[in-house]
Design an enzyme around this catalytic site. Structure first.
Site, PDB file in Angstrom:
ATOM      1  N   GLU A  93      39.283  31.645  47.509  1.00 30.28           N
ATOM      2  CA  GLU A  93      40.332  31.201  48.429  1.00 30.28           C
ATOM      3  C   GLU A  93      40.278  31.964  49.753  1.00 30.28           C
ATOM      4  O   GLU A  93      40.507  31.379  50.822  1.00 30.28           O
ATOM      5  CB  GLU A  93      41.718  31.389  47.786  1.00 30.28           C
ATOM      6  CG  GLU A  93      41.966  30.506  46.577  1.00 30.28           C
ATOM      7  CD  GLU A  93      41.579  31.167  45.264  1.00 30.28           C
ATOM      8  OE1 GLU A  93      42.117  30.755  44.217  1.00 30.28           O
ATOM      9  OE2 GLU A  93      40.733  32.090  45.276  1.00 30.28           O
TER      10      GLU A  93
ATOM     11  N   HIS B 261      37.856  36.730  46.703  1.00 30.97           N
ATOM     12  CA  HIS B 261      38.029  35.490  45.972  1.00 30.97           C
ATOM     13  C   HIS B 261      37.659  34.280  46.826  1.00 30.97           C
ATOM     14  O   HIS B 261      37.627  34.342  48.060  1.00 30.97           O
ATOM     15  CB  HIS B 261      39.476  35.354  45.498  1.00 30.97           C
ATOM     16  CG  HIS B 261      39.786  36.191  44.295  1.00 30.97           C
ATOM     17  ND1 HIS B 261      41.011  36.172  43.659  1.00 30.97           N
ATOM     18  CD2 HIS B 261      39.027  37.074  43.596  1.00 30.97           C
ATOM     19  CE1 HIS B 261      40.996  36.990  42.627  1.00 30.97           C
ATOM     20  NE2 HIS B 261      39.802  37.556  42.568  1.00 30.97           N
TER      21      HIS B 261
ATOM     22  N   CYS C 294      46.011  35.621  46.299  1.00 29.33           N
ATOM     23  CA  CYS C 294      45.445  34.497  47.050  1.00 29.33           C
ATOM     24  C   CYS C 294      46.532  33.510  47.463  1.00 29.33           C
ATOM     25  O   CYS C 294      46.464  32.920  48.546  1.00 29.33           O
ATOM     26  CB  CYS C 294      44.372  33.792  46.229  1.00 29.33           C
ATOM     27  SG  CYS C 294      42.842  34.748  46.070  1.00 29.33           S
TER      28      CYS C 294
END
Length: 232
Positions: free
Chosen positions: A81, A79, A113
């Protein structure tokens, strides 16, 4: 004069946009991407498209000078993040200096995350992290709510993007060709509605036992099958 990053090859979609001290219009978000992905409408406007996760960040000194900025989007199994954390970690920032990081995200962090961001910021007293989200991701699920609560408990500021943040994001990260930011219909109304929901989630009275929240976050996030257009 500070020079921008010299790419050894053309950046691929999803690569980090690194522009220390200056803007590099070659690597900025396209206007259509910004309007579609950062739009805070409750439903995807027609023609329908998938709303993905983009994270745009600015690393600043306390005097406001921008040291680094960039934009990540989700990649398969990684992801935005997490890619952001990897980037900031790679900078080896001086722990004796204080820094402020402002993040604009299209979706609020998922539980996994959120846990990674908490682990990243804990013990790093020289870093101040602010997260402004355009939309809340699956906010009706307890696990996702707990992720947001844990970020706040870790002294990470979590807020909803208002017109001011959309304008700054437009100016700093979009190839706007000198055009001013133009609000879409009901931007302020949507922003206030989402802000009310976030305030409700972050009310201390809505927090369950913090240890339970941390334990649940380590289980990972569910995979809701509804609202395909709102997939990360």
């Amino acid at each position: 004069m500070t020079k921008g990053w010299a790419w050894t090859s053309l950046p691929r979609p999803g690569d980090c946009i690194w522009t220390p001290g200056i803007r590099n219009t070659m690597n900025l978000l396209k206007k259509k991407v910004f309007q579609q992905q950062f739009g805070n409408q409750h439903r995807v406007p027609r023609p329908h498209y998938r709303r993905k996760t983009y994270l745009c960040y600015q690393l600043k000194q306390l005097d406001g000078f921008t040291l680094d900025k960039g934009c990540f989007r989700n990649k398969k199994h990684r992801h935005a993040e997490i890619r952001f954390i990897d980037k900031i970690t790679s900078l080896n920032l001086d722990p004796n200096q204080s820094y402020k990081i402002i993040c604009y995200v299209t979706w609020s962090p998922c539980p996994t995350c959120a846990r990674e961001l908490v682990d990243f910021i804990n013990g790093q007293d020289h870093l101040s992290l602010q997260i402004f989200a355009s939309r809340l991701y699956f906010h009706w699920f307890k696990l996702f709510q707990r992720g947001l609560q844990q970020l706040q408990a870790a002294q990470v500021s979590v807020a909803v993007m208002t017109r001011s943040e959309f304008e700054d994001c437009w100016e700093e990260f979009v190839d706007n060709q000198g055009m001013p930011f133009e609000s879409w219909d009901k931007l302020e109304q949507y922003s206030e509605s989402i802000s009310r929901r976030l305030r409700q989630i972050l009310l201390p009275s809505n927090w369950n036992n913090l240890e339970d929240s941390f334990r649940d976050l380590r289980l990972g996030s569910p995979s809701p099958s509804s609202l395909r257009s709102d997939s990360r």
